[in-house]
Design a protein around this motif. Structure first.
Motif, PDB file in Angstrom:
ATOM      1  N   UNK A 274      36.859  37.738  34.506  1.00  0.00           N
ATOM      2  CA  UNK A 274      37.188  38.393  33.258  1.00  0.00           C
ATOM      3  C   UNK A 274      37.417  39.949  33.600  1.00  0.00           C
ATOM      4  N   UNK A 275      36.265  40.371  34.404  1.00  0.00           N
ATOM      5  CA  UNK A 275      36.442  41.830  34.641  1.00  0.00           C
ATOM      6  C   UNK A 275      37.521  42.239  35.666  1.00  0.00           C
ATOM      7  N   UNK A 276      37.669  41.163  36.719  1.00  0.00           N
ATOM      8  CA  UNK A 276      38.765  41.553  37.591  1.00  0.00           C
ATOM      9  C   UNK A 276      40.023  41.584  36.865  1.00  0.00           C
ATOM     10  N   UNK A 277      40.527  40.960  35.805  1.00  0.00           N
ATOM     11  CA  UNK A 277      41.771  41.141  35.083  1.00  0.00           C
ATOM     12  C   UNK A 277      41.625  42.274  34.257  1.00  0.00           C
ATOM     13  N   UNK A 278      40.382  42.820  33.705  1.00  0.00           N
ATOM     14  CA  UNK A 278      40.169  43.717  32.807  1.00  0.00           C
ATOM     15  C   UNK A 278      40.355  45.317  33.598  1.00  0.00           C
ATOM     16  N   UNK A 279      39.802  45.102  34.837  1.00  0.00           N
ATOM     17  CA  UNK A 279      39.706  46.566  35.615  1.00  0.00           C
ATOM     18  C   UNK A 279      40.283  45.912  37.204  1.00  0.00           C
ATOM     19  N   UNK A 280      41.532  45.823  37.096  1.00  0.00           N
ATOM     20  CA  UNK A 280      42.179  45.274  38.482  1.00  0.00           C
ATOM     21  C   UNK A 280      41.891  46.148  39.647  1.00  0.00           C
ATOM     22  N   UNK A 281      41.810  47.740  39.343  1.00  0.00           N
ATOM     23  CA  UNK A 281      41.424  48.751  40.384  1.00  0.00           C
ATOM     24  C   UNK A 281      40.354  48.792  40.689  1.00  0.00           C
ATOM     25  N   UNK A 282      39.157  48.010  40.334  1.00  0.00           N
ATOM     26  CA  UNK A 282      37.969  48.401  40.428  1.00  0.00           C
ATOM     27  C   UNK A 282      37.239  47.671  41.909  1.00  0.00           C
TER      28      UNK A 282
END
Length: 296
Positions: A274-282
């Motif tokens: 979920x968070x990979x998709x939400x914050x792809x640059x992180x």
């Protein structure tokens, strides 16, 4: 010397009187202290409420009922002989018998018994409360302990998101109980006007070796005795929008008292994708959250 004899005679008299009184009380045993008959309206669905047995309070499904010439619904527990079918509103005649027996752990109690079913109408009862759980009871259940762990190059933005966007509200009291049909149920209460559920918990056992590796970032406390997957269904058994969780059931080992500490269920959720998709640059490697909920 006379004083000693007088004292001995007095003690013997008191002992004999007490013995006779106790013996008489034992002979009396159980007695009926009150009996009445009246008509009830029983609502078309049951609601979670608090029942008592031997001084212990617990959650259970209860009947919302209206007594004759009253407008407000109130809770009633077991009615001996009454076979309830959801979706129907009943008018029934019952007896209410109050008992007293000092040899019992709870010496005074009341029993209700069905005398007659006067009517059975298919309808949705109106004006029902969300539940019959008093504030003093649900506030005994501590708020969930929320934790999260992040492995990422840019942890700060994700941790801020997790702090402000918990997937379970943190100001609700979460409670588990067995419904009238023995199904495991769940309800969360913030106050009398804000309630989540009740829901039926669809539970399945899980292999702990197949749990996500990310859960090791939040080690669980206590002695784990069960690994499950939980899905929350509505009261008709249909899927809901509530998220599913992996669950670790444990018993705390930190209590110093004689009585064991409350059981705890810890709800885990891997949010990495979920968070990979939400914050792809992180440059996220893992994100996991957990909610520890005590079962009183």
């Amino acid at each position: 010397m006379k004083t000693k004899n007088l004292f001995g005679i007095l003690m013997l008299f008191l002992f004999t009187f007490a013995f006779i009184s106790c013996d008489k009380e034992d002979e009396e045993g159980r007695k009926i202290t009150d009996y009445k008959e009246y008509v009830l309206t029983v609502a078309s669905e049951m609601k979670p409420g608090v029942m008592s047995s031997d001084g212990y309070n617990y959650l259970n499904d209860v009947y919302p009922v209206k007594k004759e010439n009253t407008e407000d619904w109130e809770a009633m527990g077991y009615i001996d002989g009454f076979e309830f079918e959801k979706g129907y509103e009943y008018k029934i005649k019952i007896s209410e018998t109050s008992y007293l027996d000092y040899s019992m752990g709870q010496p005074a109690w009341t029993e209700h018994e069905l005398l007659d079913v006067l009517s059975k109408e298919k309808k949705d009862s109106e004006g029902l409360p969300l539940h019959f759980i008093p504030e003093w009871f649900y506030e005994e259940h501590v708020l969930p302990k929320y934790q999260y762990a992040v492995e990422a190059d840019n942890k700060e933005v994700i941790e801020e998101d997790l702090r402000t966007n918990s997937i379970l509200p943190l100001d609700y009291h979460y409670m588990l109980y067995r419904g009238e049909d023995s199904s495991l149920r769940w309800i969360a209460i913030k106050d009398d006007s804000n309630t989540l559920g009740p829901c039926i918990i669809k539970s399945e056992n899980k292999d702990p070796e197949k749990m996500p590796e990310s859960y090791k970032l939040l080690p669980w406390e206590g002695n784990v005795y069960g690994f499950m997957g939980w899905q929350f269904l509505d009261e008709e058994g249909n899927e809901t929008n509530y998220p599913s969780f992996d669950v670790f059931a444990s018993r705390s080992t930190k209590s110093r008292t004689f009585n064991p500490a409350p059981n705890t269920v810890c709800l885990y959720k891997d949010l990495t994708e979920y968070y990979k998709n939400k914050y792809p640059q992180a440059a996220i490697k893992a994100v996991v959250v957990s909610y520890a909920i005590e079962i009183n």
